[in-house]
Enzyme design. Structure first.
Site, PDB file in Angstrom:
ATOM      1  CD  GLN A 258      65.906  -8.903  24.703  1.00 20.12           C
ATOM      2  OE1 GLN A 258      65.417  -8.492  25.744  1.00 20.12           O
ATOM      3  NE2 GLN A 258      65.719  -8.280  23.549  1.00 20.12           N
ATOM      4  CG  HIS A 261      67.700  -4.372  26.696  1.00 17.81           C
ATOM      5  ND1 HIS A 261      67.134  -3.170  26.379  1.00 17.81           N
ATOM      6  CD2 HIS A 261      67.057  -5.288  25.938  1.00 17.81           C
ATOM      7  CE1 HIS A 261      66.189  -3.342  25.473  1.00 17.81           C
ATOM      8  NE2 HIS A 261      66.136  -4.620  25.185  1.00 17.81           N
ATOM      9  CD  GLU A 326      61.352  -8.953  29.380  1.00 20.10           C
ATOM     10  OE1 GLU A 326      60.918  -7.803  29.218  1.00 20.10           O
ATOM     11  OE2 GLU A 326      62.553  -9.199  29.604  1.00 20.10           O
ATOM     12  CG  HIS A 327      61.501 -11.095  25.460  1.00 25.19           C
ATOM     13  ND1 HIS A 327      62.379 -10.391  26.271  1.00 25.19           N
ATOM     14  CD2 HIS A 327      60.576 -10.202  25.037  1.00 25.19           C
ATOM     15  CE1 HIS A 327      62.007  -9.124  26.325  1.00 25.19           C
ATOM     16  NE2 HIS A 327      60.917  -8.973  25.605  1.00 25.19           N
ATOM     17  CG  ASP A 360      61.992  -5.382  22.076  1.00 29.22           C
ATOM     18  OD1 ASP A 360      61.217  -5.792  22.971  1.00 29.22           O
ATOM     19  OD2 ASP A 360      63.228  -5.440  22.178  1.00 29.22           O
ATOM     20  CG  HIS A 419      25.948  -9.268  57.311  1.00 28.45           C
ATOM     21  ND1 HIS A 419      26.689  -8.552  58.216  1.00 28.45           N
ATOM     22  CD2 HIS A 419      26.613  -9.186  56.117  1.00 28.45           C
ATOM     23  CE1 HIS A 419      27.767  -8.063  57.610  1.00 28.45           C
ATOM     24  NE2 HIS A 419      27.734  -8.431  56.336  1.00 28.45           N
TER      25      HIS A 419
END
Length: 427
Positions: A258, A261, A326-327, A360, A419
């Site tokens: 990771q 990235h 996230e993961h 992924d 109404h």
């Protein structure tokens, strides 16, 4: 390299604050620049698209749209093994997402009341796919397949052209495999604006999904409301919970998967074992020099990486729910027990043989996930991301008569007499 932090109620909070600091406000200059581009495209259409493309890319393709024959033809010229891998991944992704399909329903009552909900796919969706230094054919699959399963009428993909003015061949192959309907050679904020407003060439869409740089993300954020978006994604992140049974070699490899990235990516290891903490730290130093993006990985780990030594398993779980990653990988003797204990997470990877890259590319669950702690309230991209729902209602005169007094009473309490009158005039 990063250091080992002992959880004591204070030290780990500093690590979390550093991680959260990545989610800062977008630079005002970026926002102003993107707003100008969006307005140019809104008012200028194709002419503005060409101006922006020349200004930012240095060249503009003769025709924005890729011919359908070229999309389909990309399969013939692609590496057969690559196509085979994409097809296998597609089948896994499709199998998982078919379980998410929702059905319309009708509820009929003895009083004559009929009510229900109609569920259907969006008419047209735009998919942004980076095509420059970072090209991700897996993103084509992850974004297009659930849209198709949801019943979206048309998937329109935009992707920046290469320097020679052509589409990235791997991206085009993935588009053919996934069933993308139309492809346009466009990138940046101008591509997002074109999808949101439509131009003489680019059709207007109902929703825009897919990753991009800060200009793409800012354009999506500014145009939300004009068009729906998937999410404004932040830098990638992984959290790993490990006990004495974990393999430090694998833990280090997964943290770096990771970190490569982006320098803003966050890789954090939580462990109850001092031995695992130290050996993982040693492995990071040993494995790093052999990786192609070693410099990016080192900067990511030094700034936003951490190894936190926890006092017990419950402390690991509590920290994980605070981080809302996230993961999250679970490398413990009892990984399946974590399914019901981790409430805030994009995607869980359970056991020693479920590393994050499996999700992924291949396994089936979507890799478009909430980041920066938003897993507390956001969900992964899925079939429901591409659906719209509307309700319907039918009452007989007798059924309305039974409800009349209650409706009028509530309306009058809210001082909305029109109404109430709408009900009363029917009797």
């Amino acid at each position: 390299m990063l250091k080992i932090t002992r959880a004591d109620g204070t030290a780990e909070k500093q690590v979390l604050e550093t991680m959260r600091s990545r989610s800062m406000e977008v630079d005002r200059k970026v926002t102003a620049s993107v707003a100008q581009i969006v307005e140019e495209v809104r008012t200028g259409g194709d002419r503005a698209l060409r101006d922006c493309t020349l200004r930012f890319d240095g060249q503009c393709p003769d025709c924005f749209e890729v011919e359908r024959e070229q999309i389909i033809g990309s399969l013939a010229s692609a590496d057969p093994d690559f196509v085979s891998s994409l097809l296998k991944a597609m089948e896994n992704i499709s199998t998982f997402h078919r379980h998410q399909v929702q059905q319309s329903f009708v509820d009929t009552q003895t009083s004559g009341v009929i009510m229900g909900q109609r569920v259907r796919g969006l008419e047209r969706v735009g998919l942004y796919v980076p095509g420059g230094t970072a090209s991700y054919p897996s993103s084509v699959l992850m974004n297009c397949i659930p849209a198709k399963i949801a019943g979206v009428g048309e998937v329109v993909m935009v992707t920046p052209p290469r320097k020679d003015g052509t589409a990235n061949p791997d991206i085009l192959t993935a588009a053919a495999v996934a069933g993308v309907d139309r492809v346009f050679l466009l990138g940046g904020a101008q591509a997002v604006a074109a999808l949101a407003y439509g131009t003489e060439t680019v059709p207007r869409v109902d929703k825009i999904v897919g990753p991009g740089n800060i200009y793409v993300a800012t354009a999506k954020k500014l145009l939300y409301g004009t068009v729906d978006i998937d999410m404004v994604a932040g830098p990638s992140e992984i959290l790993i919970a490990a006990d004495e049974t974990a393999n430090p070699v694998w833990l280090a490899a997964d943290m770096m998967s990771q970190a490569e990235h982006d320098e803003l990516a966050s890789s954090i290891l939580l462990t109850t074992s001092e031995r695992i903490a130290q050996e993982t730290l040693d492995e990071l130093e040993r494995q790093l020099p052999g990786l192609s993006r070693a410099q990016v990985i080192r900067r990511s780990l030094e700034t936003y990486g951490a190894i936190i030594l926890c006092r017990n398993e419950q402390e690991m779980i509590d920290l994980a729910n605070q981080i809302a990653p996230e993961h999250m990988e679970v490398a413990t003797a009892n990984p399946l027990e974590y399914i019901g204990r981790i409430d805030n997470v994009g995607s869980l990877f359970l056991g020693q043989y479920a590393p994050e890259p499996l999700g992924d590319y291949y396994a089936g669950p979507n890799h478009v996930l909430p980041t920066s702690g938003t897993a507390r309230f956001f969900s992964p991209l899925g079939v429901d991301s591409f659906l719209k729902k509307s309700s319907f209602l039918y009452y007989t005169k007798e059924a309305l008569a039974q409800a009349r007094d209650d409706i009028v009473r509530i309306a009058e309490r809210e001082q909305l007499t029109a109404h109430a009158n709408s009900i009363q005039v029917r009797f």
